[in-house]
Motif scaffolding. Structure first.
Motif, PDB file in Angstrom:
ATOM      1  N   THR A 447       0.839  -1.205   0.000  1.00 35.13           N
ATOM      2  CA  THR A 447       0.000   0.000   0.000  1.00 35.13           C
ATOM      3  C   THR A 447       0.870   1.250   0.000  1.00 35.13           C
ATOM      4  O   THR A 447       0.636   2.180  -0.780  1.00 35.13           O
ATOM      5  CB  THR A 447      -0.928   0.000   1.235  1.00 35.13           C
ATOM      6  OG1 THR A 447      -1.641  -1.232   1.241  1.00 35.13           O
ATOM      7  CG2 THR A 447      -1.901   1.168   1.205  1.00 35.13           C
ATOM      8  N   ILE A 450       2.457   1.669  -3.432  1.00 32.73           N
ATOM      9  CA  ILE A 450       1.491   2.063  -4.473  1.00 32.73           C
ATOM     10  C   ILE A 450       1.088   3.536  -4.297  1.00 32.73           C
ATOM     11  O   ILE A 450       0.947   4.282  -5.259  1.00 32.73           O
ATOM     12  CB  ILE A 450       0.272   1.110  -4.472  1.00 32.73           C
ATOM     13  CG1 ILE A 450       0.702  -0.258  -5.008  1.00 32.73           C
ATOM     14  CG2 ILE A 450      -0.864   1.664  -5.331  1.00 32.73           C
ATOM     15  CD1 ILE A 450      -0.299  -1.373  -4.841  1.00 32.73           C
ATOM     16  N   MET A 451       0.945   3.967  -3.049  1.00 34.72           N
ATOM     17  CA  MET A 451       0.588   5.382  -2.811  1.00 34.72           C
ATOM     18  C   MET A 451       1.727   6.298  -3.254  1.00 34.72           C
ATOM     19  O   MET A 451       1.500   7.346  -3.854  1.00 34.72           O
ATOM     20  CB  MET A 451       0.269   5.618  -1.323  1.00 34.72           C
ATOM     21  CG  MET A 451      -0.997   4.935  -0.834  1.00 34.72           C
ATOM     22  SD  MET A 451      -2.439   5.340  -1.839  1.00 34.72           S
ATOM     23  CE  MET A 451      -2.881   3.757  -2.487  1.00 34.72           C
ATOM     24  N   LEU A 453       3.881   5.613  -5.542  1.00 35.23           N
ATOM     25  CA  LEU A 453       3.877   5.589  -7.011  1.00 35.23           C
ATOM     26  C   LEU A 453       2.847   6.577  -7.553  1.00 35.23           C
ATOM     27  O   LEU A 453       3.129   7.344  -8.467  1.00 35.23           O
ATOM     28  CB  LEU A 453       3.540   4.185  -7.538  1.00 35.23           C
ATOM     29  CG  LEU A 453       4.577   3.086  -7.355  1.00 35.23           C
ATOM     30  CD1 LEU A 453       4.006   1.745  -7.791  1.00 35.23           C
ATOM     31  CD2 LEU A 453       5.822   3.379  -8.166  1.00 35.23           C
ATOM     32  N   ASN A 454       1.649   6.567  -6.975  1.00 34.75           N
ATOM     33  CA  ASN A 454       0.583   7.456  -7.458  1.00 34.75           C
ATOM     34  C   ASN A 454       0.932   8.921  -7.272  1.00 34.75           C
ATOM     35  O   ASN A 454       0.666   9.739  -8.140  1.00 34.75           O
ATOM     36  CB  ASN A 454      -0.720   7.185  -6.699  1.00 34.75           C
ATOM     37  CG  ASN A 454      -1.419   5.954  -7.216  1.00 34.75           C
ATOM     38  OD1 ASN A 454      -1.282   5.612  -8.380  1.00 34.75           O
ATOM     39  ND2 ASN A 454      -2.134   5.275  -6.349  1.00 34.75           N
ATOM     40  N   LEU A 455       1.520   9.236  -6.131  1.00 33.99           N
ATOM     41  CA  LEU A 455       1.720  10.648  -5.791  1.00 33.99           C
ATOM     42  C   LEU A 455       3.016  11.236  -6.337  1.00 33.99           C
ATOM     43  O   LEU A 455       3.119  12.445  -6.497  1.00 33.99           O
ATOM     44  CB  LEU A 455       1.684  10.830  -4.264  1.00 33.99           C
ATOM     45  CG  LEU A 455       0.335  10.531  -3.605  1.00 33.99           C
ATOM     46  CD1 LEU A 455       0.448  10.607  -2.103  1.00 33.99           C
ATOM     47  CD2 LEU A 455      -0.729  11.512  -4.092  1.00 33.99           C
ATOM     48  N   PHE A 456       4.007  10.370  -6.613  1.00 34.95           N
ATOM     49  CA  PHE A 456       5.317  10.935  -6.974  1.00 34.95           C
ATOM     50  C   PHE A 456       5.922  10.378  -8.258  1.00 34.95           C
ATOM     51  O   PHE A 456       7.084  10.641  -8.543  1.00 34.95           O
ATOM     52  CB  PHE A 456       6.307  10.730  -5.820  1.00 34.95           C
ATOM     53  CG  PHE A 456       5.907  11.452  -4.567  1.00 34.95           C
ATOM     54  CD1 PHE A 456       5.983  12.826  -4.487  1.00 34.95           C
ATOM     55  CD2 PHE A 456       5.428  10.739  -3.467  1.00 34.95           C
ATOM     56  CE1 PHE A 456       5.588  13.494  -3.337  1.00 34.95           C
ATOM     57  CE2 PHE A 456       5.036  11.396  -2.308  1.00 34.95           C
ATOM     58  CZ  PHE A 456       5.118  12.780  -2.248  1.00 34.95           C
ATOM     59  N   TYR A 457       5.176   9.598  -9.033  1.00 34.84           N
ATOM     60  CA  TYR A 457       5.795   9.044 -10.246  1.00 34.84           C
ATOM     61  C   TYR A 457       6.140  10.183 -11.191  1.00 34.84           C
ATOM     62  O   TYR A 457       5.523  11.247 -11.169  1.00 34.84           O
ATOM     63  CB  TYR A 457       4.873   8.034 -10.941  1.00 34.84           C
ATOM     64  CG  TYR A 457       3.734   8.647 -11.728  1.00 34.84           C
ATOM     65  CD1 TYR A 457       2.540   8.946 -11.107  1.00 34.84           C
ATOM     66  CD2 TYR A 457       3.865   8.941 -13.080  1.00 34.84           C
ATOM     67  CE1 TYR A 457       1.494   9.518 -11.809  1.00 34.84           C
ATOM     68  CE2 TYR A 457       2.826   9.521 -13.787  1.00 34.84           C
ATOM     69  CZ  TYR A 457       1.645   9.809 -13.144  1.00 34.84           C
ATOM     70  OH  TYR A 457       0.613  10.383 -13.838  1.00 34.84           O
ATOM     71  N   SER A 458       7.150   9.926 -11.999  1.00 37.14           N
ATOM     72  CA  SER A 458       7.527  10.930 -12.992  1.00 37.14           C
ATOM     73  C   SER A 458       7.138  10.400 -14.364  1.00 37.14           C
ATOM     74  O   SER A 458       7.030   9.192 -14.556  1.00 37.14           O
ATOM     75  CB  SER A 458       9.034  11.152 -12.922  1.00 37.14           C
ATOM     76  OG  SER A 458       9.446  11.965 -13.971  1.00 37.14           O
TER      77      SER A 458
END
Lengths: 468, 310
Positions: A447, A450-451, A453-458
């Motif tokens: 979790t 995944i969070m 990844l959602n908030l900071f992926y480039s």
């Protein structure tokens, strides 16, 4: 097809379900082979012909080497395999490089040579699957491995999609027997695989890609930046390439595990190394061991005296550099590592301890950092400019650019390094960690990742090692 | 795969999906609450500010940085808000225009530059910053779905809309960039001596502009123009297209073509590209496309005279 794409998000679960529905491993292999070819063809279906060509040449060569009664016969088939594979690599990867270098050389003595370059696309993964398939025939030639008669198994070994385009370079002795026997689904492996895939995604699309934005901005125009900016960008690049490639390897190893295959570890916290020798035991291990076993040892290794040993080390690293890309920058990158390895060999021959203690960490990181300048810069001129600028000691405030991006990069990098410290302190391998966690811990970790990844992926770039 | 393994695997996947779905919603709604309190900053604050004032203002200007830095709403006759922002084009502007109140008399000014109008590859990607409100506005959701292919992750994990914005949110929450009560969306550019020197040097050796022979209106751009025209006509708004000044607008065919196209589409259009040509000063400019505060104040007055007092 990229691991961090929506296509893969649909592709993999489909393959996974189809694969495990089948009870017979031979049927599973057919699913793997077809899906691997689809995976590759997604990029460019025309280049499947190259994989098929390499595969068939080595399948036949392997059987013929084994069947030959004489050493000359064995050697003949090995040479056929080497020439076919290295020939393809030479044409597709190195032809233009050597043609340009030849033209430049002639230019220096006043001869104008017509443009000899060809309009060739570099097939994705050619360096990886060429080395993989070569190890098969060389091992058979050396009598260390028996060839397979099952053509489907062999084709699957060469094209197995988790490691097809950027490794790890798995030896036939590890992967082929796994392909040829029945696989059983293990819950522990599933947990390990899921965990490693998530960590790999975090390393790649959160850490590496965010760092890459700053690195690209600085390396695009290094002339205008001061020493501190160039040092910072190179420092970021050191971690960008580490998390990019180790992230890719994590996803590859994890994906293979979900299908019941165990790959070797490819990265083992390489920046925690006290010497360059140790660094190469931990960085891109499947390549460095390949170079050791098939190039360094073939050249004579350390069996022919100290001078030949140094020569072999240099040659191995120079060619290892060239393997990465057709540019003099990669040769210099290999040269720096070769030189450091040779120096260490010399120094360690007088020392009881084969490292430099705590200072070794700093020395190793500085040498690696210096070599990354050549690895990242687009050409020799730019590399020289960067080194010159760094040595001008203009250490004023570094360029920040997009503050939000730099802040995210630093924060995520700290998280990544912190996680590496955790693994080191716990003395576990990332490959095994997921299997040691309880369901609650695993779900919590998943979790959190995944969070993040959602908030900071480039915005994703290709994996750096795809170009090699 | 045996039944026990299958069951435990499915259970793990289900746990991960359920827990991440719930945590995602907690994060999403928490960030919404935080974000709604932020009215400063270009990424989130300005959009929130626009949403707060859109129903009350008389004049709204849209466009890219050449709107943001060129039009001071306080120089216009009537309460106004400048919604211009860097790298925005018609997809972003059209979506926000569709959020304006129904049947309220308003003047809507849209800056159009030929670079975007005639870009054959225009894809509407400038709408991307509105993803943050993807799940909060039907209009925005529809417009984003129109530009980007369906994103199952964004539809499952709503907090993805806040990607890359979290640190900025916290920063602007605790340390607001400016006082929003005295902000009307205009960001003046105050040019220092170094910047002026750079521009002077640039003018000594300006970049070569290649003018095209033919200009074709992008289909997507045209469809957005048609839509905002229909929306404004229906909702009692006066829509005006303008092109803000350039230091030296070399190409002229694009201006002629824009004039012709907008006339055919029955838009009210004013081309201010050469408005400073006769009386140009380096002090009006930061670079060849952006006005300094001094130039922007002057341009805003000219715009006001042309539009509002007309």
């Amino acid at each position: 097809m990229l691991f961090n794409s929506l296509e893969f998000l649909l592709f993999f679960p489909t393959v996974f379900i189809l694969y495990w529905i089948l009870k017979n491993h031979k049927q599973q292999n057919i699913v793997l082979l077809i899906s691997s070819y689809i995976f590759y063809a997604w990029w460019d279906w025309r280049f499947l012909s190259l994989i098929l060509f390499s595969s068939f040449v080595d399948y036949v060569s392997g059987l013929k080497i084994e069947a030959s009664n004489t050493q000359t016969g064995k050697k003949r088939w090995l040479i056929i395999s080497l020439c076919s594979n290295l020939g393809l690599l030479a044409i597709f990867k190195y032809y233009n490089f050597f043609a340009n270098s030849f033209a430049d050389l002639m230019g220096t003595v006043g001869w104008q040579v017509n443009d000899l370059t060809l309009n060739i696309i570099l097939p994705v993964g050619i360096s990886f699957y060429t080395f993989q398939t070569l190890s098969y025939t060389i091992d058979i030639y050396r009598g260390q491995f028996k060839p397979t008669k099952d053509v489907i198994s062999f084709l699957t070994y060469i094209s197995f999609f988790p490691q097809l385009v950027a490794g790890p370079i798995e030896r036939a002795s590890n992967l082929l027997p796994q392909i040829e026997r029945k696989r059983t689904f293990k819950k522990q492996w599933f947990n390990e695989g899921v965990f490693q895939i998530l960590v790999g995604l975090f390393r790649k699309i959160v850490i590496a890609d965010n760092l890459g934005t700053y690195v690209d901005a600085v390396y695009f125009n290094p002339e205008i930046h001061n020493s501190s900016t160039l040092v910072l960008a190179t420092f970021f690049y050191a971690f960008q390439i580490y998390y990019d490639f180790s992230g890719y390897s994590d996803i590859a190893i994890g994906t293979a595990k979900l299908l019941g295959f165990k790959f070797h570890q490819n990265f083992n916290l390489p920046y925690f190394s006290k010497s360059i020798t140790e660094f190469w035991r931990k960085w891109h291990m499947s390549l460095s061991f390949w170079l050791r076993d098939y190039l360094y040892i073939s050249l004579g290794g350390n069996r022919k005296g100290i001078k030949i040993t140094y020569r072999n080390l240099m040659l191995t690293m120079l060619l290892g550099g060239l393997w990465h890309g057709s540019s003099w920058n990669f040769v210099i990158w290999g040269g720096i590592h070769g030189l450091a390895l040779s120096c260490e060999k010399f120094i360690f021959s007088f020392k009881k301890n084969k490292d430099f203690g705590f200072l070794g960490y700093i020395y190793t990181f500085i040498v690696v950092l210096l070599s990354w300048v050549f690895f990242r810069a687009p050409d020799l001129g730019t590399s020289a400019t960067i080194i010159k600028k760094i040595l001008s000691f203009d250490f004023l405030m570094p360029f920040i650019g997009d503050f939000n991006n730099v802040a995210i990069s630093v924060l995520m990098l700290l998280l990544g390094i912190g996680f590496d410290f955790y693994i080191r302190l716990k003395k576990v391998h990332l490959e095994d960690l997921g299997g040691q966690l309880s369901t609650v811990k695993l779900v919590t970790f998943a979790t959190a990742i995944i969070m993040l990844l959602n908030l900071f992926y480039s915005t994703s770039n290709n994996f750096i090692y795809f170009q090699f | 795969m045996d039944k026990i393994n299958l069951k435990s695997t499915l259970k793990l996947i289900l746990y991960i999906l359920v827990v991440t779905y719930v945590v995602d919603k907690v994060i999403y709604f928490s960030l919404n609450m935080l974000s709604d309190k932020i009215l400063s900053g270009q990424a989130v604050g300005k959009l929130n500010h626009f949403i707060t004032v859109k129903d009350s203002v008389d004049i709204v200007t849209f466009g890219n940085s050449r709107t943001n830095h060129h039009i001071n709403p306080q120089k216009l006759s009537g309460s106004g808000f400048n919604m211009g922002a860097d790298a925005r084009s018609i997809a972003f502007c059209a979506t926000l225009i569709k959020l304006l109140p129904e049947n309220k008399e308003q003047l809507v000014i849209v800056n159009v530059d030929s670079k975007n109008v005639f870009d054959p590859k225009y894809s509407g990607i400038d709408i991307s910053p509105l993803r943050i409100r993807y799940h909060r506005s039907k209009v925005i959701k529809r417009e984003i779905d129109r530009v980007f292919s369906f994103d199952p992750i964004q539809n499952f994990y709503w907090s993805k809309g806040y990607n890359g914005k979290v640190l900025g949110l916290f920063k602007n929450y605790f340390v607001p960039k400016y006082d929003h009560t005295t902000y009307y969306g205009y960001d003046p550019i105050y040019v220092n001596e170094t910047q002026r020197e750079i521009f002077r040097n640039f003018l000594k050796n300006p970049k070569r502009v290649e003018c095209k022979e033919e200009y074709v209106l992008s289909d997507l751009y045209k469809s957005y123009l048609d839509e905002i025209k229909a929306f404004c006509t229906k909702n009692n708004k006066k829509l005006v297209l303008i092109t803000a000044p350039f230091y030296d607008d070399v190409c002229k065919k694009d201006n002629q073509k824009m004039k012709q196209v907008f006339e055919e589409m029955q838009f009210e259009y004013y081309d201010f590209s050469d408005v400073f040509k006769e009386n140009n000063k380096i002090e009006y400019w930061k670079d060849d496309v952006h006005l300094s505060d001094e130039g922007a104040q002057l341009f805003s007055e000219i715009l006001n005279k042309t539009l509002v007092k007309k």
